[in-house]
Scaffold this active site. Structure first.
Site, PDB file in Angstrom:
ATOM      1  CG  HIS A  96      -1.774  -1.187   1.229  1.00 30.64           C
ATOM      2  ND1 HIS A  96      -2.708  -1.197   0.524  1.00 30.64           N
ATOM      3  CD2 HIS A  96      -1.717  -2.328   2.090  1.00 30.64           C
ATOM      4  CE1 HIS A  96      -3.464  -2.555   0.825  1.00 30.64           C
ATOM      5  NE2 HIS A  96      -2.819  -3.170   1.731  1.00 30.64           N
TER       6      HIS A  96
ATOM      7  CG  HIS B  82      -1.773  -9.966  -4.345  1.00 33.31           C
ATOM      8  ND1 HIS B  82      -2.364 -10.718  -5.476  1.00 33.31           N
ATOM      9  CD2 HIS B  82      -1.797 -11.106  -3.361  1.00 33.31           C
ATOM     10  CE1 HIS B  82      -2.307 -11.965  -5.184  1.00 33.31           C
ATOM     11  NE2 HIS B  82      -2.131 -12.142  -3.938  1.00 33.31           N
TER      12      HIS B  82
ATOM     13  CG  ASN C 275       0.166 -16.382  -2.805  1.00 32.83           C
ATOM     14  OD1 ASN C 275      -0.237 -17.552  -3.602  1.00 32.83           O
ATOM     15  ND2 ASN C 275       0.404 -16.446  -1.681  1.00 32.83           N
ATOM     16  CB  THR C 276       4.450 -17.774  -6.501  1.00 28.95           C
ATOM     17  OG1 THR C 276       5.400 -17.407  -5.532  1.00 28.95           O
ATOM     18  CG2 THR C 276       4.103 -16.799  -7.381  1.00 28.95           C
TER      19      THR C 276
ATOM     20  N   GLY D 283      -4.653 -22.353  11.381  1.00 28.55           N
ATOM     21  CA  GLY D 283      -3.657 -21.937  12.437  1.00 28.55           C
ATOM     22  C   GLY D 283      -2.462 -21.176  12.325  1.00 28.55           C
TER      23      GLY D 283
END
Length: 297
Positions: free
Chosen positions: A123, A133, A135-136, A280
């Site tokens: 941001h 964003h 993600n891999t 978790g």
């Protein structure tokens, strides 16, 4: 077979960690560079690094990772770059979801899993600099392995030339592997990063893929690596171009409102957020993607 996959797991986990190191270094260098001059009175941002741990249901060690967060920088208002490698057994809800998505009824008899990946959300200080964003990841069970991830651009003040440049880099990296990848994974991103209750996309798209298992582990891993390699050349030039653009209070208001949309998506629909909380993992690391400030009407 087990030893082979142990070696592959180590390769993947090492790759994600090395990508994290490269991105962290590039972002800190950006904080020191000429694009940060308008905020010269503020010290260059630096990442705070925290080790994260995951506990199994019986309280034992189930892996962990590194949470790296920069706040209040010259360029980045908040950016997180997390890596993790975790293992354990899926709870009944996750087992059912896995069985439904992948047709793996065997997950109920042997619900072990291992997963490793990198997750990044940035941001920006300047409303003209787009949020982003990345993600891999790789997910392994005794019943199979899958790669997934992607990257998408989230400007509050979109510019066609920035969108075209970002997508151009992604397409070039996808085309190295299969010219069908980019149109397929772009369309998947358009569908995945849609905010149903708002009836709109959360940004200007990118690429997204999941459950990638072509039967050729090396080829799938190589493609996933190239998605990671595409990130910096796709994103950094946009920041360097926009970080010095003058902005108004109206621009800031638009930025905060767009962040509200981003927060809604992440909390309600993002599959990675749900998986991390349900299995978790450290909630601070899972919720790293949340913006520092946002607004709603």
């Amino acid at each position: 077979m087990t030893e082979m996959f142990d070696d592959r797991k180590a390769q993947a986990a090492t790759w994600f960690r090395n990508l994290r190191d490269e991105i962290v270094a590039a972002f800190e260098a950006l904080e020191d560079g000429p694009a940060a001059e308008p905020e010269a009175g503020r010290a260059p941002g630096r990442f705070e690094v925290t080790e994260t741990r995951r506990k199994s249901e019986d309280g034992g060690d189930a892996g962990g990772g590194l949470m790296s967060v920069m706040r209040g920088g010259r360029i980045f208002e908040k950016v997180g770059v997390n890596v993790s490698t975790v293992h354990g057994t899926l709870n009944p809800k996750a087992q059912a979801a896995m069985a439904a998505r992948k047709g793996l009824e065997g997950m109920r008899e042997d619900p072990r899993f291992w997963a490793s990946g990198i997750s990044l959300v940035a941001h920006m200080q300047n409303p003209h600099s787009p949020a982003v964003h990345l993600n891999t990841r790789i997910f392994w069970t005794p019943h199979g392995w899958w790669f997934g991830g992607g990257t998408d651009l989230n400007p509050c003040l979109p510019r066609d030339e920035d969108t075209a440049a970002f997508h151009g880099v992604l397409k070039a990296h996808c085309d190295r592997h299969d010219v069908a990848h980019y149109p397929r994974f772009k369309a998947w991103a358009d569908e995945y990063f849609h905010v149903p209750h708002r009836g709109r996309a959360r940004g200007v798209g990118g690429i997204f893929f999941d459950d990638l298992n072509s039967g050729d582990w090396a080829a799938d891993f190589a493609f996933t690596q190239d998605v990671g390699r595409a990130f910096l050349p796709a994103f950094l030039p946009l920041v360097e171009r926009r970080a010095t653009t003058p902005w108004t209070e109206a621009d800031r208001a638009a930025q905060l409102a767009h962040r509200g949309l981003y927060a809604e998506y992440n909390l309600l629909y993002d599959r990675g957020t749900r998986f991390g909380l349900e299995t978790g993992h450290d909630p601070e690391a899972v919720l790293m993607s949340m913006p520092p400030l946002a607004s709603w009407p």
